[in-house]
Design an enzyme around this catalytic site. Structure first.
Site, PDB file in Angstrom:
ATOM      1  N   CYS A   1       1.121  -1.131  -0.026  1.00  0.00           N
ATOM      2  CA  CYS A   1      -0.102  -0.062   0.019  1.00  0.00           C
ATOM      3  C   CYS A   1       0.853   1.348  -0.124  1.00  0.00           C
ATOM      4  O   CYS A   1       1.976   1.063  -0.377  1.00  0.00           O
ATOM      5  CB  CYS A   1      -0.992   0.077   1.240  1.00  0.00           C
ATOM      6  SG  CYS A   1      -0.247  -0.096   2.745  1.00  0.00           S
TER       7      CYS A   1
ATOM      8  N   ASN B   1       2.451   1.367   4.270  1.00  0.00           N
ATOM      9  CA  ASN B   1       2.783   0.169   4.864  1.00  0.00           C
ATOM     10  C   ASN B   1       2.548   0.264   6.575  1.00  0.00           C
ATOM     11  O   ASN B   1       3.197  -0.443   7.240  1.00  0.00           O
ATOM     12  CB  ASN B   1       4.214  -0.343   4.629  1.00  0.00           C
ATOM     13  CG  ASN B   1       4.224  -1.772   5.146  1.00  0.00           C
ATOM     14  OD1 ASN B   1       5.468  -2.022   5.609  1.00  0.00           O
ATOM     15  ND2 ASN B   1       3.562  -2.663   5.168  1.00  0.00           N
TER      16      ASN B   1
ATOM     17  N   CYS C   1      -1.257   0.884   7.415  1.00  0.00           N
ATOM     18  CA  CYS C   1      -2.634   0.381   7.553  1.00  0.00           C
ATOM     19  C   CYS C   1      -2.940  -0.855   6.819  1.00  0.00           C
ATOM     20  O   CYS C   1      -3.350  -1.741   7.178  1.00  0.00           O
ATOM     21  CB  CYS C   1      -3.625   1.759   7.022  1.00  0.00           C
ATOM     22  SG  CYS C   1      -3.237   2.913   8.232  1.00  0.00           S
ATOM     23  N   ARG C   2      -3.175  -0.492   5.414  1.00  0.00           N
ATOM     24  CA  ARG C   2      -3.918  -1.764   4.779  1.00  0.00           C
ATOM     25  C   ARG C   2      -2.899  -3.050   4.446  1.00  0.00           C
ATOM     26  O   ARG C   2      -3.374  -3.760   4.736  1.00  0.00           O
ATOM     27  CB  ARG C   2      -4.248  -0.987   3.315  1.00  0.00           C
ATOM     28  CG  ARG C   2      -5.213  -0.131   3.441  1.00  0.00           C
ATOM     29  CD  ARG C   2      -5.368   0.739   2.192  1.00  0.00           C
ATOM     30  NE  ARG C   2      -4.459   1.409   1.765  1.00  0.00           N
ATOM     31  CZ  ARG C   2      -4.264   2.530   0.883  1.00  0.00           C
ATOM     32  NH1 ARG C   2      -5.125   2.199  -0.226  1.00  0.00           N
ATOM     33  NH2 ARG C   2      -3.124   3.209   0.657  1.00  0.00           N
ATOM     34  N   SER C   3      -1.690  -2.736   4.145  1.00  0.00           N
ATOM     35  CA  SER C   3      -0.801  -4.008   3.646  1.00  0.00           C
ATOM     36  C   SER C   3      -0.435  -4.766   4.903  1.00  0.00           C
ATOM     37  O   SER C   3      -0.430  -5.766   4.917  1.00  0.00           O
ATOM     38  CB  SER C   3       0.264  -3.473   2.687  1.00  0.00           C
ATOM     39  OG  SER C   3       1.113  -2.644   3.352  1.00  0.00           O
TER      40      SER C   3
ATOM     41  N   ASP D   1      -7.781   3.974   1.014  1.00  0.00           N
ATOM     42  CA  ASP D   1      -7.088   4.370   2.091  1.00  0.00           C
ATOM     43  C   ASP D   1      -7.871   5.136   3.310  1.00  0.00           C
ATOM     44  O   ASP D   1      -8.642   5.871   3.081  1.00  0.00           O
ATOM     45  CB  ASP D   1      -6.103   5.581   1.427  1.00  0.00           C
ATOM     46  CG  ASP D   1      -5.153   6.040   2.527  1.00  0.00           C
ATOM     47  OD1 ASP D   1      -5.110   5.846   3.462  1.00  0.00           O
ATOM     48  OD2 ASP D   1      -4.549   7.034   2.012  1.00  0.00           O
TER      49      ASP D   1
HETATM   50  P1  4NP Z   1      -1.624   2.741   4.210  1.00  0.00           P
HETATM   51  O1  4NP Z   1      -2.113   4.175   4.575  1.00  0.00           O
HETATM   52  O2  4NP Z   1      -1.089   3.284   2.680  1.00  0.00           O
HETATM   53  O3  4NP Z   1      -2.726   1.917   4.104  1.00  0.00           O
HETATM   54  O4  4NP Z   1      -0.471   2.382   5.009  1.00  0.00           O
HETATM   55  C1  4NP Z   1      -1.687   5.539   4.507  1.00  0.00           C
HETATM   56  C2  4NP Z   1      -0.695   5.473   5.695  1.00  0.00           C
HETATM   57  C3  4NP Z   1      -0.025   6.967   5.913  1.00  0.00           C
HETATM   58  C4  4NP Z   1      -0.292   7.967   4.899  1.00  0.00           C
HETATM   59  C5  4NP Z   1      -1.269   7.700   3.909  1.00  0.00           C
HETATM   60  C6  4NP Z   1      -1.898   6.282   3.830  1.00  0.00           C
HETATM   61  N1  4NP Z   1       0.248   9.195   5.248  1.00  0.00           N
HETATM   62  O5  4NP Z   1      -0.158  10.051   4.190  1.00  0.00           O
HETATM   63  O6  4NP Z   1       1.148   9.326   5.959  1.00  0.00           O
END
Ligand code: 4NP
Length: 158
Positions: A10, A13, A15-17, A128
């Site tokens: 994602c 790394n 939240c989703r992955s 996201d």
């Molecule tokens: P992820 O979520 O891609 O599912 O881990 C996010 C984590 C951090 C951010 C955006 C999405 N960020 O903007 O810092």
């Protein structure tokens, strides 16, 4: 038989992955298939490298019995494409970033999108959840549970 290796990807790394990694590991264990697979996760960015999973994501995951233990790391363009059989992104931006990091047709052939494996949900991405509320984190888990079941069915049928 050699292990099938899967890298979930994602943006950050956190939240989703990492959730995809934990859900997949839990389901493989439930089906006694964990010894046939190597599962990992990474982010297309290194913004959160070294961080634990997002605390909100951890809380929602733990309520369903998934312990998010992985530490954020960025995708390694050369190494990860060599090491993994399947590299699975969560949304359209992840897919175009992963396509840009690929260096051969063989690399490109390893890429797929998590929602391709859903059999119940018709979403075309795992959205996201970072800037949203509780419902976003629950939706991530709903989509990942559906997709992991579909992915395991596909891989076990191969
Ligand atoms: P992820 O979520 O891609 O599912 O881990 C996010 C984590 C951090 C951010 C955006 C999405 N960020 O903007 O810092």
């Amino acid at each position: 038989m050699s292990k099938k290796s899967i890298l979930f990807v994602c943006l950050g790394n956190i939240c989703r992955s990492p959730s995809a990694e934990a859900v997949m590991k839990a389901k493989l264990k439930e089906y006694s298939l964990e010894h046939n697979y190597f599962i990992d996760s990474a982010g297309v960015t290194g913004y959160h490298a070294g961080d634990s999973a997002d605390a909100r994501m951890q809380t929602h995951a733990l309520k369903r019995g998934y312990d998010l233990t992985s530490i954020s790391r960025p995708v390694e363009a050369g190494e990860d494409y060599e090491r993994f059989d399947y590299i699975i992104g969560m949304d359209a931006q992840n897919m175009s970033d992963l396509e840009a990091m690929a260096s051969s047709a063989e690399d490109l052939a390893k890429l797929s999108r998590m929602t391709d494996y859903c059999t119940e949900f018709t979403h075309d991405s795992v959205p996201d959840p970072y800037y949203g509320g509780a419902a976003g984190f629950e939706l991530v888990l709903d989509l990942l549970e559906d997709a992991c079941d579909g992915l395991i069915s596909k891989l076990e049928d191969e």
